[in-house]
Design an enzyme around this catalytic site. Sequence first.
Site, PDB file in Angstrom:
ATOM      1  N   HIS A   1       4.345 -29.375 -16.082  1.00  0.00           N
ATOM      2  CA  HIS A   1       3.435 -29.331 -14.384  1.00  0.00           C
ATOM      3  C   HIS A   1       1.896 -28.204 -14.633  1.00  0.00           C
ATOM      4  O   HIS A   1       2.059 -28.237 -13.367  1.00  0.00           O
ATOM      5  CB  HIS A   1       3.700 -29.861 -13.309  1.00  0.00           C
ATOM      6  CG  HIS A   1       3.123 -30.223 -12.710  1.00  0.00           C
ATOM      7  ND1 HIS A   1       1.191 -30.052 -11.991  1.00  0.00           N
ATOM      8  CD2 HIS A   1       3.347 -32.036 -11.250  1.00  0.00           C
ATOM      9  CE1 HIS A   1       1.074 -31.078 -11.329  1.00  0.00           C
ATOM     10  NE2 HIS A   1       2.020 -32.200 -11.219  1.00  0.00           N
TER      11      HIS A   1
ATOM     12  N   GLU B   1      -0.565 -32.312 -18.554  1.00  0.00           N
ATOM     13  CA  GLU B   1       0.923 -31.724 -18.379  1.00  0.00           C
ATOM     14  C   GLU B   1       1.819 -32.699 -19.372  1.00  0.00           C
ATOM     15  O   GLU B   1       1.011 -33.653 -19.817  1.00  0.00           O
ATOM     16  CB  GLU B   1       1.307 -32.408 -16.943  1.00  0.00           C
ATOM     17  CG  GLU B   1       0.656 -31.598 -15.361  1.00  0.00           C
ATOM     18  CD  GLU B   1       0.940 -32.884 -15.132  1.00  0.00           C
ATOM     19  OE1 GLU B   1      -0.221 -33.059 -14.180  1.00  0.00           O
ATOM     20  OE2 GLU B   1       1.642 -33.559 -14.825  1.00  0.00           O
TER      21      GLU B   1
HETATM   22  O1  TA6 Z   1       0.976 -35.003 -12.239  1.00  0.00           O
HETATM   23  C1  TA6 Z   1      -0.048 -36.155 -11.353  1.00  0.00           C
HETATM   24  C2  TA6 Z   1       0.734 -35.596  -9.816  1.00  0.00           C
HETATM   25  O2  TA6 Z   1       1.621 -37.000 -10.188  1.00  0.00           O
HETATM   26  C3  TA6 Z   1       0.026 -36.172  -8.905  1.00  0.00           C
HETATM   27  O3  TA6 Z   1       0.129 -37.635  -8.637  1.00  0.00           O
HETATM   28  C4  TA6 Z   1       0.491 -35.424  -8.106  1.00  0.00           C
HETATM   29  O4  TA6 Z   1       1.428 -36.103  -7.000  1.00  0.00           O
HETATM   30  C5  TA6 Z   1       0.646 -34.119  -8.323  1.00  0.00           C
HETATM   31  O5  TA6 Z   1       1.339 -34.883  -9.191  1.00  0.00           O
HETATM   32  C6  TA6 Z   1       0.976 -33.544  -7.736  1.00  0.00           C
HETATM   33  O6  TA6 Z   1       2.425 -32.985  -7.167  1.00  0.00           O
HETATM   34  P1  TA6 Z   1       3.014 -32.132  -5.965  1.00  0.00           P
HETATM   35  O7  TA6 Z   1       4.621 -32.906  -6.137  1.00  0.00           O
HETATM   36  O8  TA6 Z   1       3.036 -31.121  -7.235  1.00  0.00           O
HETATM   37  O9  TA6 Z   1       2.378 -31.997  -5.128  1.00  0.00           O
END
Ligand code: TA6
Length: 301
Positions: free
Chosen positions: A169, A273
């Site tokens: 991510h 990601e």
């Molecule tokens: O990858 C995008 C996502 O799924 C968004 O929906 C947002 O929730 C982001 O990840 C961040 O997630 P986190 O749990 O790291 O705050």
Amino acid sequence: MITALNTQFGISGQLSFCEDASGLIVAEINNALGSASLCLQGAHLMTWQPKSQSVPVVWLSKDAKMAAGKSIRGGAPVCWPWFGAHATQSSFSGHGYARTVPWQVIESGTEPNGATRLTLRLVESEQTRAQWPHDCNVDLTVIVGDTLRMEMTTENTGTSDFVIGEALHTYLQIGDIGSVRVTGLEGCEYWDKVGGSNLRKQDGAISFAGETDRVYINSAAECVIHDEQLKRRIHIAKSGSLSTVVWTPWVEKANKMGDMGQPDGWREMVCVESANAIDNLVTVAAGTRHTLIVEYRAESV
Ligand code: TA6
């Protein structure tokens, strides 16, 4: 612990381990090609800057909090063994537990081109097995040089198949979210998670004018972030991944998160990601392994 790590896996002048004020252990990497830092909790790469770039390529929030059991805002969080919310257990943390549990160093070395290699393995526990009762190993190898290569391998050491969702991510550093475009996903279908979950098709390059949260499916394409302000392109090439997630929280969501760096740290990052999510979950058959690989390269233009 620190002494033992430096004795066994340290590489003088290139790789050393130290303890952060929060008590978490961080690997500091610095070689002729680039530098990086990685927190052993979550095998969480936090920063990466090739020597050829005056600005880091991987973004870390100025307000990132380092605490046991908590995810760090920025870098390349490891989402595993599911992506997003757990399919059935709302009490399980979003994006899986891998990024908030200890990982142990299992190997380090120097590549022929001088890049530094470090491999970590997730440490299983009662807590992890309560959420994931399968016999397996999950390893992350990072190779830090003028490029950043990350290889996440899931090995099914049990006797029955299992299904995973996963992502690296990664938060990429940009000049300003309003002046970047992402190419490579033209014509791809994606689940648009803003305002529900609708299946749409990408028309042309991706630009940003508000919260954007998209899971592009069935694509192994290389993506490129075109950054007008920093006058560079960031290439993101992958294998073993059929989903690409593109995300910016924009101002409202960012302010609610509280760790995106005030006043507008969110403007200086975009997440692209490399994942396997939603339609692209991966069945890892008993006795086999699956590897997701992504390589980042920045070129000044
Ligand atoms: O990858 C995008 C996502 O799924 C968004 O929906 C947002 O929730 C982001 O990840 C961040 O997630 P986190 O749990 O790291 O705050």
